[in-house]
Each structure stands twice: as structure tokens, then as C-alpha cells.
Design a protein around this motif. Structure first.
Motif, PDB file in Angstrom:
ATOM      1  N   ASN A 111      -6.846  -9.160   9.230  1.00  0.00           N
ATOM      2  CA  ASN A 111      -7.326  -7.774   9.301  1.00  0.00           C
ATOM      3  C   ASN A 111      -6.339  -6.812   9.959  1.00  0.00           C
ATOM      4  O   ASN A 111      -6.748  -5.773  10.479  1.00  0.00           O
ATOM      5  CB  ASN A 111      -8.686  -7.714  10.014  1.00  0.00           C
ATOM      6  CG  ASN A 111      -9.718  -8.542   9.293  1.00  0.00           C
ATOM      7  OD1 ASN A 111      -9.850  -8.454   8.073  1.00  0.00           O
ATOM      8  ND2 ASN A 111     -10.425  -9.378  10.028  1.00  0.00           N
ATOM      9  N   GLN A 112      -5.071  -7.136   9.940  1.00  0.00           N
ATOM     10  CA  GLN A 112      -4.046  -6.288  10.538  1.00  0.00           C
ATOM     11  C   GLN A 112      -3.290  -5.500   9.471  1.00  0.00           C
ATOM     12  O   GLN A 112      -3.302  -5.857   8.299  1.00  0.00           O
ATOM     13  CB  GLN A 112      -3.030  -7.135  11.328  1.00  0.00           C
ATOM     14  CG  GLN A 112      -3.638  -7.940  12.451  1.00  0.00           C
ATOM     15  CD  GLN A 112      -4.275  -7.080  13.513  1.00  0.00           C
ATOM     16  OE1 GLN A 112      -3.736  -6.047  13.911  1.00  0.00           O
ATOM     17  NE2 GLN A 112      -5.442  -7.493  13.990  1.00  0.00           N
ATOM     18  N   THR A 113      -2.634  -4.442   9.900  1.00  0.00           N
ATOM     19  CA  THR A 113      -1.691  -3.720   9.054  1.00  0.00           C
ATOM     20  C   THR A 113      -0.300  -4.178   9.452  1.00  0.00           C
ATOM     21  O   THR A 113       0.029  -4.211  10.645  1.00  0.00           O
ATOM     22  CB  THR A 113      -1.824  -2.201   9.239  1.00  0.00           C
ATOM     23  OG1 THR A 113      -3.123  -1.801   8.787  1.00  0.00           O
ATOM     24  CG2 THR A 113      -0.766  -1.455   8.434  1.00  0.00           C
TER      25      THR A 113
ATOM     26  N   VAL B  59      -4.063 -10.217   5.778  1.00  0.00           N
ATOM     27  CA  VAL B  59      -3.585  -8.887   6.157  1.00  0.00           C
ATOM     28  C   VAL B  59      -4.343  -7.850   5.340  1.00  0.00           C
ATOM     29  O   VAL B  59      -4.558  -8.014   4.141  1.00  0.00           O
ATOM     30  CB  VAL B  59      -2.049  -8.778   5.917  1.00  0.00           C
ATOM     31  CG1 VAL B  59      -1.557  -7.355   6.056  1.00  0.00           C
ATOM     32  CG2 VAL B  59      -1.304  -9.702   6.875  1.00  0.00           C
ATOM     33  N   SER B  60      -4.737  -6.752   5.980  1.00  0.00           N
ATOM     34  CA  SER B  60      -5.518  -5.744   5.270  1.00  0.00           C
ATOM     35  C   SER B  60      -4.637  -4.702   4.574  1.00  0.00           C
ATOM     36  O   SER B  60      -4.982  -4.235   3.496  1.00  0.00           O
ATOM     37  CB  SER B  60      -6.500  -5.047   6.217  1.00  0.00           C
ATOM     38  OG  SER B  60      -5.803  -4.414   7.266  1.00  0.00           O
ATOM     39  N   ARG B  61      -3.507  -4.323   5.191  1.00  0.00           N
ATOM     40  CA  ARG B  61      -2.600  -3.324   4.588  1.00  0.00           C
ATOM     41  C   ARG B  61      -1.156  -3.753   4.811  1.00  0.00           C
ATOM     42  O   ARG B  61      -0.825  -4.294   5.862  1.00  0.00           O
ATOM     43  CB  ARG B  61      -2.784  -1.944   5.222  1.00  0.00           C
ATOM     44  CG  ARG B  61      -4.042  -1.228   4.817  1.00  0.00           C
ATOM     45  CD  ARG B  61      -4.221   0.144   5.456  1.00  0.00           C
ATOM     46  NE  ARG B  61      -3.037   0.965   5.601  1.00  0.00           N
ATOM     47  CZ  ARG B  61      -2.519   1.750   4.632  1.00  0.00           C
ATOM     48  NH1 ARG B  61      -3.099   1.815   3.459  1.00  0.00           N
ATOM     49  NH2 ARG B  61      -1.444   2.486   4.853  1.00  0.00           N
ATOM     50  N   VAL B  62      -0.320  -3.442   3.816  1.00  0.00           N
ATOM     51  CA  VAL B  62       1.113  -3.724   3.919  1.00  0.00           C
ATOM     52  C   VAL B  62       1.871  -2.437   3.610  1.00  0.00           C
ATOM     53  O   VAL B  62       1.670  -1.820   2.566  1.00  0.00           O
ATOM     54  CB  VAL B  62       1.561  -4.841   2.954  1.00  0.00           C
ATOM     55  CG1 VAL B  62       3.058  -5.058   3.039  1.00  0.00           C
ATOM     56  CG2 VAL B  62       0.807  -6.138   3.252  1.00  0.00           C
ATOM     57  N   ILE B  63       2.722  -2.049   4.553  1.00  0.00           N
ATOM     58  CA  ILE B  63       3.552  -0.861   4.413  1.00  0.00           C
ATOM     59  C   ILE B  63       5.007  -1.303   4.394  1.00  0.00           C
ATOM     60  O   ILE B  63       5.426  -2.091   5.250  1.00  0.00           O
ATOM     61  CB  ILE B  63       3.321   0.108   5.596  1.00  0.00           C
ATOM     62  CG1 ILE B  63       1.846   0.515   5.671  1.00  0.00           C
ATOM     63  CG2 ILE B  63       4.235   1.321   5.488  1.00  0.00           C
ATOM     64  CD1 ILE B  63       1.470   1.204   6.970  1.00  0.00           C
TER      65      ILE B  63
ATOM     66  N   LYS C 196      -1.347 -10.522   2.160  1.00  0.00           N
ATOM     67  CA  LYS C 196      -2.758 -10.233   1.888  1.00  0.00           C
ATOM     68  C   LYS C 196      -3.541 -11.514   1.617  1.00  0.00           C
ATOM     69  O   LYS C 196      -4.702 -11.626   2.010  1.00  0.00           O
ATOM     70  CB  LYS C 196      -2.882  -9.225   0.753  1.00  0.00           C
ATOM     71  CG  LYS C 196      -2.473  -7.831   1.241  1.00  0.00           C
ATOM     72  CD  LYS C 196      -2.778  -6.748   0.259  1.00  0.00           C
ATOM     73  CE  LYS C 196      -2.482  -5.385   0.878  1.00  0.00           C
ATOM     74  NZ  LYS C 196      -2.795  -4.291  -0.038  1.00  0.00           N
TER      75      LYS C 196
ATOM     76  N   ALA D 164      -0.036   0.345  12.742  1.00  0.00           N
ATOM     77  CA  ALA D 164       0.243  -1.030  12.323  1.00  0.00           C
ATOM     78  C   ALA D 164       0.318  -1.914  13.550  1.00  0.00           C
ATOM     79  O   ALA D 164       0.475  -1.424  14.672  1.00  0.00           O
ATOM     80  CB  ALA D 164       1.545  -1.090  11.538  1.00  0.00           C
TER      81      ALA D 164
ATOM     82  N   ASP E 237       0.793  -1.221   0.000  1.00  0.00           N
ATOM     83  CA  ASP E 237       0.000   0.000   0.000  1.00  0.00           C
ATOM     84  C   ASP E 237       0.831   1.279   0.000  1.00  0.00           C
ATOM     85  O   ASP E 237       0.405   2.286  -0.542  1.00  0.00           O
ATOM     86  CB  ASP E 237      -0.951  -0.020   1.204  1.00  0.00           C
ATOM     87  CG  ASP E 237      -1.927  -1.176   1.105  1.00  0.00           C
ATOM     88  OD1 ASP E 237      -2.858  -1.075   0.284  1.00  0.00           O
ATOM     89  OD2 ASP E 237      -1.732  -2.196   1.791  1.00  0.00           O
TER      90      ASP E 237
END
Length: 176
Positions: free
Chosen positions: A133-135, A161-165, A157, A55, A7
Motif C-alpha cells: 500500500n505504498q507509493t 505497491v499502490s502507486r508507481v511514479i 504492483k 511517496a 502512474d
């Protein structure tokens, strides 16, 4: 090319900058003291940009067991574990895993990197339910084409996982 699975990406510096030598000493000469200096530079210079990142996990890009035994340490973990982040962000080298890959990617083309990295990573089943559902922040020492970080984001994902930074120490210039 398709949109990446990750993301967003934060990067400290360019690969051919002043920090490259210290990173090489860490990776190839096993000078672990360089991890302290590089992480300190990250903590000092990136604090403003990442202070409010929401996160749950900070995970290093993993090495295969074979590569870990050969090198003796994972440079991404040595850096990531020294990163100052919010106390609720769990830092762990045990969640992401990597299958052994015999070929080095350093001199590969962008297309070959993307092909060769597919299926290389997996989530340790012991931790899979915790990621739903974690970042997640993925930390890497160098981002070249983004193939590794993109594949890791895809795997994360696929595992809920909902978001990856991405947090990256050094970034190479785009290849043609």
C-alpha cells in the motif's frame, strides 16, 4: 498497446540534449563526478514539479549482480542517492533486484524490448512487506520505450505497491 502499469513520469530533459554527454561519461567512462552534476541539475530544475510528491520509497532501476560487478556501480543509484527529496522518502538500492540478462537492449525494437524485459526484475523478499500500500518512485537514467519501467511497475504492483511514479533523467524521443 495496453495502459502502462506506472502512474506518472517526470523527466528532466530529452536524451539528445546537453546532458547526454555527461551521462555517457558517467556510465561508460566511470566519471562519478558527473553524477554530482547531473543530480544537481535535477535538484535545481525539478524541485518545483516534485516538491509535493507523496511517496515512501525512491528506488533506482537495478543492475544485475554480473553487470554491477562489470561496471563497478549502478548509474541510476549514483544519481538517485543524490536526489533531494522529502526526509520521509527512503532511498534504497536493495529493494529492487534484477536477474542477469545477457543481451543488450540498446538497438532492440520496442516490441523486442517489452518481450525481453519480462520477468527480469523482482522484489527482495526481505523488504516485500514494507511495500504494501505504498507509493514508490523508481529512478532511471534513461527512458527509451518505457519497457523497463513498465515491467518494474508491474512487479511492484504485484507485490502490493499502490502507486508507481517514474523519475527519469533523460527521455528519448518516441520510436516509430
Amino acid at each position: 498497446m495496453n495502459s502502462p502499469y506506472f502512474d506518472e513520469t517526470y523527466c528532466l530533459d530529452r536524451y539528445h540534449g546537453k546532458l547526454q554527454r555527461a551521462l555517457h561519461q558517467l556510465k561508460y567512462q566511470k566519471r562519478l563526478a558527473c553524477a554530482h552534476g547531473l543530480s544537481a541539475a535535477w535538484n535545481q530544475l525539478m524541485n518545483e514539479q516534485i516538491r509535493d510528491v507523496q511517496a515512501s520509497y525512491l528506488l533506482p532501476v537495478p543492475l544485475s549482480q554480473e553487470k554491477l560487478c562489470l561496471r563497478g556501480f549502478n548509474q541510476s543509484w549514483e544519481l538517485a542517492r543524490r536526489i533531494q527529496c522529502a526526509p520521509h522518502i527512503h532511498q534504497s538500492p536493495f529493494i529492487l533486484k534484477r536477474h542477469h540478462h545477457t543481451l543488450h537492449q540498446a538497438n532492440e525494437s520496442r516490441l523486442n524490448r517489452h518481450k525481453s524485459i519480462q520477468g527480469m526484475f523482482y522484489v527482495n523478499p526481505k523488504y516485500q512487506y514494507q511495500l504494501e500500500n505504498q507509493t514508490v518512485i523508481v529512478f532511471d537514467d534513461v527512458m527509451t520505450t518505457g519497457a523497463t519501467l513498465n515491467e518494474i511497475a508491474r512487479i511492484l504492483k504485484d507485490n502490493g505497491v499502490s502507486r508507481v511514479i517514474n523519475w527519469v533523467l533523460l527521455r528519448t524521443l518516441r520510436q516509430a
